[in-house]
Design an enzyme around this catalytic site. Structure first.
Site, PDB file in Angstrom:
ATOM      1  N   CYS A  34      -1.327  -1.406  -7.921  1.00  0.00           N
ATOM      2  CA  CYS A  34      -0.009  -0.975  -7.470  1.00  0.00           C
ATOM      3  C   CYS A  34      -0.051  -0.372  -6.072  1.00  0.00           C
ATOM      4  O   CYS A  34      -0.525  -0.999  -5.127  1.00  0.00           O
ATOM      5  CB  CYS A  34       0.592  -0.029  -8.504  1.00  0.00           C
ATOM      6  SG  CYS A  34       2.381   0.147  -8.405  1.00  0.00           S
ATOM      7  N   HIS A  35       0.420   0.871  -5.905  1.00  0.00           N
ATOM      8  CA  HIS A  35       0.475   1.525  -4.601  1.00  0.00           C
ATOM      9  C   HIS A  35      -0.883   2.053  -4.137  1.00  0.00           C
ATOM     10  O   HIS A  35      -0.979   2.586  -3.031  1.00  0.00           O
ATOM     11  CB  HIS A  35       1.498   2.664  -4.622  1.00  0.00           C
ATOM     12  CG  HIS A  35       2.912   2.197  -4.496  1.00  0.00           C
ATOM     13  ND1 HIS A  35       3.602   1.652  -5.553  1.00  0.00           N
ATOM     14  CD2 HIS A  35       3.749   2.171  -3.433  1.00  0.00           C
ATOM     15  CE1 HIS A  35       4.811   1.320  -5.148  1.00  0.00           C
ATOM     16  NE2 HIS A  35       4.937   1.620  -3.872  1.00  0.00           N
ATOM     17  N   ALA A  36      -1.932   1.905  -4.924  1.00  0.00           N
ATOM     18  CA  ALA A  36      -3.266   2.326  -4.474  1.00  0.00           C
ATOM     19  C   ALA A  36      -3.648   1.615  -3.186  1.00  0.00           C
ATOM     20  O   ALA A  36      -4.410   2.150  -2.380  1.00  0.00           O
ATOM     21  CB  ALA A  36      -4.308   2.064  -5.558  1.00  0.00           C
ATOM     22  N   VAL A  37      -3.114   0.426  -2.989  1.00  0.00           N
ATOM     23  CA  VAL A  37      -3.456  -0.354  -1.800  1.00  0.00           C
ATOM     24  C   VAL A  37      -3.115   0.403  -0.513  1.00  0.00           C
ATOM     25  O   VAL A  37      -3.795   0.236   0.502  1.00  0.00           O
ATOM     26  CB  VAL A  37      -2.796  -1.755  -1.850  1.00  0.00           C
ATOM     27  CG1 VAL A  37      -1.324  -1.695  -1.481  1.00  0.00           C
ATOM     28  CG2 VAL A  37      -3.540  -2.742  -0.987  1.00  0.00           C
TER      29      VAL A  37
END
Length: 188
Positions: free
Chosen positions: A115-118
């Site tokens: 998810c938003h870890a990128v």
């Protein structure tokens, strides 16, 4: 027994921390949760409401961090998991988080992100030339970092396994566990 590190913080996506945590314990790995400080973390739940154009946020579980990022020696761990939510927004600014994640990439150890870890990876230069899944709204971030965004439930690119969001977790963890069994198997 190989140890796995989960790097996270307050406002991490509840399911994206707890699902891999429990799944990796089930496989027989030792799992430590690292955060900026050792404290009780507050996770959040992102969900969808029919009348909203985007997701909503509600309080999720609280969970203790085992170790402060400053005290993490990456060589003590076989792999790292980076959950999404809002925690990556501030983790990407943490010099110890940066040190840890760069070390995992440099050593070609298994890395799972979702998810938003990128957005915590994009400033580190580790996505250049790599294929990765992420929350679709993060596509521009992946592209600006020189990566290729892939809209799929589990994307494996060498030592990195990624997914779009918590509903992709079964495929994401299957792929990550398969990589771990090859690179850092649990010995019985």
């Amino acid at each position: 027994m190989p140890r796995i590190l989960i790097t996270t913080g307050d406002a991490a996506e509840d399911l994206e921390v707890l699902y891999p945590y429990q799944r990796l314990l089930e496989e027989g790995y030792e799992v430590d949760i690292a955060a900026p400080t050792v404290k009780q973390l507050q996770f959040v739940v992102h969900d969808f409401v029919a009348s909203f154009d985007t997701y909503t946020e509600k309080l999720g579980h609280s969970w203790p961090a085992d170790v402060a990022l400053a005290n993490v020696n990456p060589s003590d761990y076989a792999a790292v998991v980076i959950p999404g939510g809002r925690a990556p927004e501030f983790l990407r600014l943490d010099p110890d988080f940066q040190r840890i994640i760069r070390s995992f990439f440099a050593q070609n150890k298994p890395i799972a992100h979702i998810c938003h870890a990128v957005i915590a990876l994009t400033p580190l230069g580790v996505l250049k030339g790599r294929r990765t899944a992420a929350w679709p709204a993060c596509r521009p971030d992946v592209q600006l970092a020189g990566g290729t965004f892939v809209d799929a439930e589990a994307v494996v690119d060498g030592n990195m396994v990624s997914a779009r969001a918590w509903n992709d977790q079964p495929a994401w963890m299957r792929a990550f566990v398969e990589l771990l069994r090859e690179k850092a198997p649990v010995k019985s």
